[in-house]
Scaffold this motif. Structure first.
Motif, PDB file in Angstrom:
ATOM      1  N   ARG A   1      -8.450  -6.906   4.260  1.00 51.60           N
ATOM      2  CA  ARG A   1      -9.660  -6.182   4.654  1.00 51.60           C
ATOM      3  C   ARG A   1      -9.454  -5.417   5.961  1.00 51.60           C
ATOM      4  O   ARG A   1      -9.995  -4.323   6.144  1.00 51.60           O
ATOM      5  CB  ARG A   1     -10.808  -7.172   4.815  1.00 51.60           C
TER       6      ARG A   1
ATOM      7  N   GLU B   1       1.117   4.142  -2.919  1.00 50.03           N
ATOM      8  CA  GLU B   1       0.860   5.547  -2.613  1.00 50.03           C
ATOM      9  C   GLU B   1       2.050   6.410  -2.996  1.00 50.03           C
ATOM     10  O   GLU B   1       1.888   7.488  -3.593  1.00 50.03           O
ATOM     11  CB  GLU B   1       0.529   5.697  -1.123  1.00 50.03           C
TER      12      GLU B   1
ATOM     13  N   ARG C   1       0.834  -1.205   0.000  1.00 51.46           N
ATOM     14  CA  ARG C   1       0.000   0.000   0.000  1.00 51.46           C
ATOM     15  C   ARG C   1       0.871   1.258   0.000  1.00 51.46           C
ATOM     16  O   ARG C   1       0.639   2.186  -0.783  1.00 51.46           O
ATOM     17  CB  ARG C   1      -0.921  -0.008   1.215  1.00 51.46           C
TER      18      ARG C   1
ATOM     19  N   TRP D   1      -6.592  -2.448   5.029  1.00 53.87           N
ATOM     20  CA  TRP D   1      -6.871  -1.489   3.954  1.00 53.87           C
ATOM     21  C   TRP D   1      -8.371  -1.529   3.661  1.00 53.87           C
ATOM     22  O   TRP D   1      -8.811  -1.953   2.596  1.00 53.87           O
ATOM     23  CB  TRP D   1      -6.067  -1.865   2.721  1.00 53.87           C
ATOM     24  N   PRO D   2      -9.190  -1.091   4.604  1.00 54.64           N
ATOM     25  CA  PRO D   2     -10.641  -1.278   4.511  1.00 54.64           C
ATOM     26  C   PRO D   2     -11.326  -0.451   3.431  1.00 54.64           C
ATOM     27  O   PRO D   2     -12.485  -0.727   3.092  1.00 54.64           O
ATOM     28  CB  PRO D   2     -11.131  -0.870   5.907  1.00 54.64           C
ATOM     29  N   THR D   3     -10.661   0.536   2.887  1.00 49.13           N
ATOM     30  CA  THR D   3     -11.296   1.398   1.890  1.00 49.13           C
ATOM     31  C   THR D   3     -11.220   0.845   0.476  1.00 49.13           C
ATOM     32  O   THR D   3     -11.782   1.433  -0.453  1.00 49.13           O
ATOM     33  CB  THR D   3     -10.640   2.800   1.903  1.00 49.13           C
ATOM     34  N   VAL D   4     -10.543  -0.280   0.316  1.00 46.39           N
ATOM     35  CA  VAL D   4     -10.330  -0.864  -1.017  1.00 46.39           C
ATOM     36  C   VAL D   4     -11.099  -2.179  -1.135  1.00 46.39           C
ATOM     37  O   VAL D   4     -11.242  -2.921  -0.158  1.00 46.39           O
ATOM     38  CB  VAL D   4      -8.816  -1.083  -1.249  1.00 46.39           C
ATOM     39  N   GLU D   5     -11.590  -2.469  -2.323  1.00 48.51           N
ATOM     40  CA  GLU D   5     -12.253  -3.747  -2.575  1.00 48.51           C
ATOM     41  C   GLU D   5     -11.210  -4.784  -2.975  1.00 48.51           C
ATOM     42  O   GLU D   5     -10.355  -4.514  -3.818  1.00 48.51           O
ATOM     43  CB  GLU D   5     -13.283  -3.613  -3.692  1.00 48.51           C
TER      44      GLU D   5
ATOM     45  N   SER E   1      -8.593   1.528  -6.232  1.00 54.26           N
ATOM     46  CA  SER E   1      -9.944   1.318  -5.716  1.00 54.26           C
ATOM     47  C   SER E   1     -10.245  -0.161  -5.525  1.00 54.26           C
ATOM     48  O   SER E   1     -11.134  -0.531  -4.752  1.00 54.26           O
ATOM     49  CB  SER E   1     -10.991   1.930  -6.658  1.00 54.26           C
ATOM     50  N   SER E   2      -9.475  -1.008  -6.225  1.00 51.95           N
ATOM     51  CA  SER E   2      -9.674  -2.455  -6.107  1.00 51.95           C
ATOM     52  C   SER E   2      -8.340  -3.162  -6.299  1.00 51.95           C
ATOM     53  O   SER E   2      -7.475  -2.685  -7.045  1.00 51.95           O
ATOM     54  CB  SER E   2     -10.688  -2.959  -7.144  1.00 51.95           C
TER      55      SER E   2
ATOM     56  N   GLU F   1      -3.473   5.341  -8.092  1.00 52.81           N
ATOM     57  CA  GLU F   1      -4.799   5.384  -7.475  1.00 52.81           C
ATOM     58  C   GLU F   1      -5.375   3.966  -7.444  1.00 52.81           C
ATOM     59  O   GLU F   1      -5.429   3.290  -8.469  1.00 52.81           O
ATOM     60  CB  GLU F   1      -5.721   6.316  -8.253  1.00 52.81           C
TER      61      GLU F   1
END
Length: 222
Positions: free
Chosen positions: A139, A113, A109, A142-146, A120-121, A118
């Motif tokens: 999960r 960054e 991650r 990094w809870p903001t990503v699928e 998202s998944s 960017e």
């Protein structure tokens, strides 16, 4: 070793539970988790060729099972394999420091960054018996990503044959299941329901000595 039918049946229960059943789909990036199994790199390359992601992060340093086999580090050897198979160097990032699944996610991650990617998944690529562990860890951290968790489409027997060491595979499966049971309370991953028959199979395999990959000092699901 040649496992007895009873041992193999219990191992099959653990194997089936570890598979998430996610269908691979296009994602922002793939994070390919380093290990003793170079087949994870091959699976990642196959997904890249199928257009599932434009960028790959190979992550992993070395461990007691990979020091001799991958002396330059798991991620570096994975990258070399991918380039040999035709993946362009521009599509690969290397994270060479992670020594456990949590670090695989956190360090990857940070690398993404820092690289301005960017996300998202994420397509998580691991060994078949670590699909669920990788997913639960990712999960949590990094809870903001699928996340879509996937691996090589292999049966337990096929995987054991590819590794050439049935006992190691069983030990690894037992170790992965134990972590799913104890790590949520330690904050390392999300909690997931584990069926009673899977827990019973895990306990029987522990009792029969398949314990070399357990967290030290914690032989059972306490």
């Amino acid at each position: 070793m040649i496992p007895t039918q009873e041992v193999w049946d219990d191992t099959q229960l653990l194997w089936d539970y570890q598979l998430m059943g996610h269908d691979p789909r296009p994602c922002s990036v793939a994070i390919s988790l380093g290990s003793h199994d170079l087949g994870v790199a091959d699976t990642t390359v196959d997904l890249y060729r199928r257009g599932m992601m434009p960028l790959i992060v190979f992550t992993g340093a070395t461990s007691r099972t990979t020091r001799e086999r991958m002396p330059r580090g798991e991620a570096v050897h994975y990258r070399e394999r991918a380039l040999e198979l035709g993946v362009p160097a521009s599509a690969v990032l290397v994270e060479p420091h992670a020594r456990n699944t949590g670090e695989n996610i956190r360090f990857s991650r940070s690398l993404l960054e820092e690289s301005g990617v960017e996300v998202s998944s994420v397509l998580l690529v691991s060994k078949p018996y670590e699909e669920r562990r990788a997913y639960a860890t990712a999960r949590k951290l990094w809870p903001t990503v699928e996340f879509v968790s996937t691996s090589a489409p292999m049966t337990l027997s096929e995987y054991a044959d590819s590794i050439g060491d049935a006992r190691l595979v069983i030990d690894m499966l037992v170790g992965s299941l134990q972590r799913l049971l104890i790590y949520p309370e330690q904050g390392f991953m999300i909690s997931q329901e584990v069926p009673e028959d899977v827990i019973a199979a895990y306990e029987r395999l522990c009792a029969q000595g398949f314990t070399s990959r357990l967290v030290p000092g914690t032989a059972r699901a306490e």
